[in-house]
Motif scaffolding. Structure first.
Motif, PDB file in Angstrom:
ATOM      1  N   GLN A  26       5.276   3.624  -6.207  1.00  0.00           N
ATOM      2  CA  GLN A  26       6.727   3.128  -6.990  1.00  0.00           C
ATOM      3  C   GLN A  26       5.941   1.777  -6.569  1.00  0.00           C
ATOM      4  N   PRO A  27       5.389   1.263  -7.496  1.00  0.00           N
ATOM      5  CA  PRO A  27       4.563  -0.219  -7.672  1.00  0.00           C
ATOM      6  C   PRO A  27       5.004  -1.395  -6.810  1.00  0.00           C
ATOM      7  N   PRO A  28       5.191  -2.225  -6.586  1.00  0.00           N
ATOM      8  CA  PRO A  28       5.857  -3.456  -5.944  1.00  0.00           C
ATOM      9  C   PRO A  28       6.310  -3.607  -7.637  1.00  0.00           C
ATOM     10  N   SER A  29       7.167  -4.185  -7.622  1.00  0.00           N
ATOM     11  CA  SER A  29       8.107  -4.919  -8.440  1.00  0.00           C
ATOM     12  C   SER A  29       7.297  -6.384  -8.913  1.00  0.00           C
ATOM     13  N   PRO A  30       7.068  -7.127  -9.716  1.00  0.00           N
ATOM     14  CA  PRO A  30       6.611  -8.808  -9.294  1.00  0.00           C
ATOM     15  C   PRO A  30       8.324  -9.414  -9.426  1.00  0.00           C
ATOM     16  N   LEU A  31       8.840  -8.683  -8.905  1.00  0.00           N
ATOM     17  CA  LEU A  31      10.586  -9.015  -8.656  1.00  0.00           C
ATOM     18  C   LEU A  31      10.287  -9.467  -7.221  1.00  0.00           C
ATOM     19  N   TYR A  35       0.543  -1.263   0.461  1.00  0.00           N
ATOM     20  CA  TYR A  35       0.041  -0.072  -0.327  1.00  0.00           C
ATOM     21  C   TYR A  35       1.262   1.062  -0.088  1.00  0.00           C
ATOM     22  N   GLY A  36       1.731   1.279   0.622  1.00  0.00           N
ATOM     23  CA  GLY A  36       2.766   1.928   0.807  1.00  0.00           C
ATOM     24  C   GLY A  36       3.977   2.682  -0.528  1.00  0.00           C
ATOM     25  N   LEU A  37       4.073   1.672  -1.064  1.00  0.00           N
ATOM     26  CA  LEU A  37       4.451   1.661  -2.236  1.00  0.00           C
ATOM     27  C   LEU A  37       3.849   2.322  -3.660  1.00  0.00           C
ATOM     28  N   SER A  38       2.441   1.914  -3.440  1.00  0.00           N
ATOM     29  CA  SER A  38       1.753   2.212  -4.310  1.00  0.00           C
ATOM     30  C   SER A  38       1.268   3.775  -3.903  1.00  0.00           C
ATOM     31  N   LYS A  39       1.142   3.977  -3.226  1.00  0.00           N
ATOM     32  CA  LYS A  39       0.793   5.814  -3.082  1.00  0.00           C
ATOM     33  C   LYS A  39       1.861   6.592  -2.917  1.00  0.00           C
ATOM     34  N   LEU A  40       3.516   6.060  -2.823  1.00  0.00           N
ATOM     35  CA  LEU A  40       4.488   7.147  -3.001  1.00  0.00           C
ATOM     36  C   LEU A  40       4.988   6.655  -4.619  1.00  0.00           C
TER      37      LEU A  40
END
Length: 153
Positions: A144-149, A137-142
């Protein structure tokens, strides 16, 4: 934040870094038997999933800057666990696992799994799942979407 929600106290960055250092220590202690650091294991795991890849693309996939990736790749290149070869044109390069790198990552996987199970046992699997959800959630809001990796094993 509703009026009844307490205001966060302390520095979030400091708290996250404290947690990260303790989690990293747990993984590093477990992976030490393989001669790899957690960052190196993660890079090898990413390369297993991506196959040969341009360094810039790998850095983007992992959410790091190119200079950090270069610094983290150096010991793997020296140990002949990864190799750098030509890319699609004269200006590009590709990073890929060597057979030794694939074997080292494979042998380290059991140690990584042991570290993950220790963390799950200490924090509880439900809390670890909540932590993953909060991080995503934090990554999406900042932005920087989470990578599939990001779930490299």
């Amino acid at each position: 934040m509703s009026p009844s929600t307490p205001k966060p106290a302390g520095c979030t960055n400091f708290k996250l870094r404290q947690l990260l250092r303790r989690v990293a220590r747990l993984y590093d202690l477990e992976l030490a038997a393989t001669g790899l650091k957690t960052t190196q294991y993660s890079l090898l795991s990413a390369l297993v999933k991506t196959g040969p890849i341009a360094p810039g693309q790998l850095a983007r996939e992992l959410g790091m800057d190119a200079s950090t990736l270069t610094r983290n790749l150096k010991p793997l290149l020296v140990q002949n666990l990864v190799q750098q070869g030509p890319g699609d044109n004269a200006r590009q390069r590709r990073i890929e696992l060597t057979p030794q790198g694939r074997a080292r990552r494979q042998s380290a996987q059991a140690h990584w799994k042991a570290a993950q199970l220790k963390l799950n046992a200490v924090l509880g699997a439900d809390r670890v799942n909540e932590l993953h959800a909060l991080i995503d959630y934090g990554l999406s809001k900042l932005n920087q979407p989470p990578s599939p990796l990001s779930n490299a094993e």
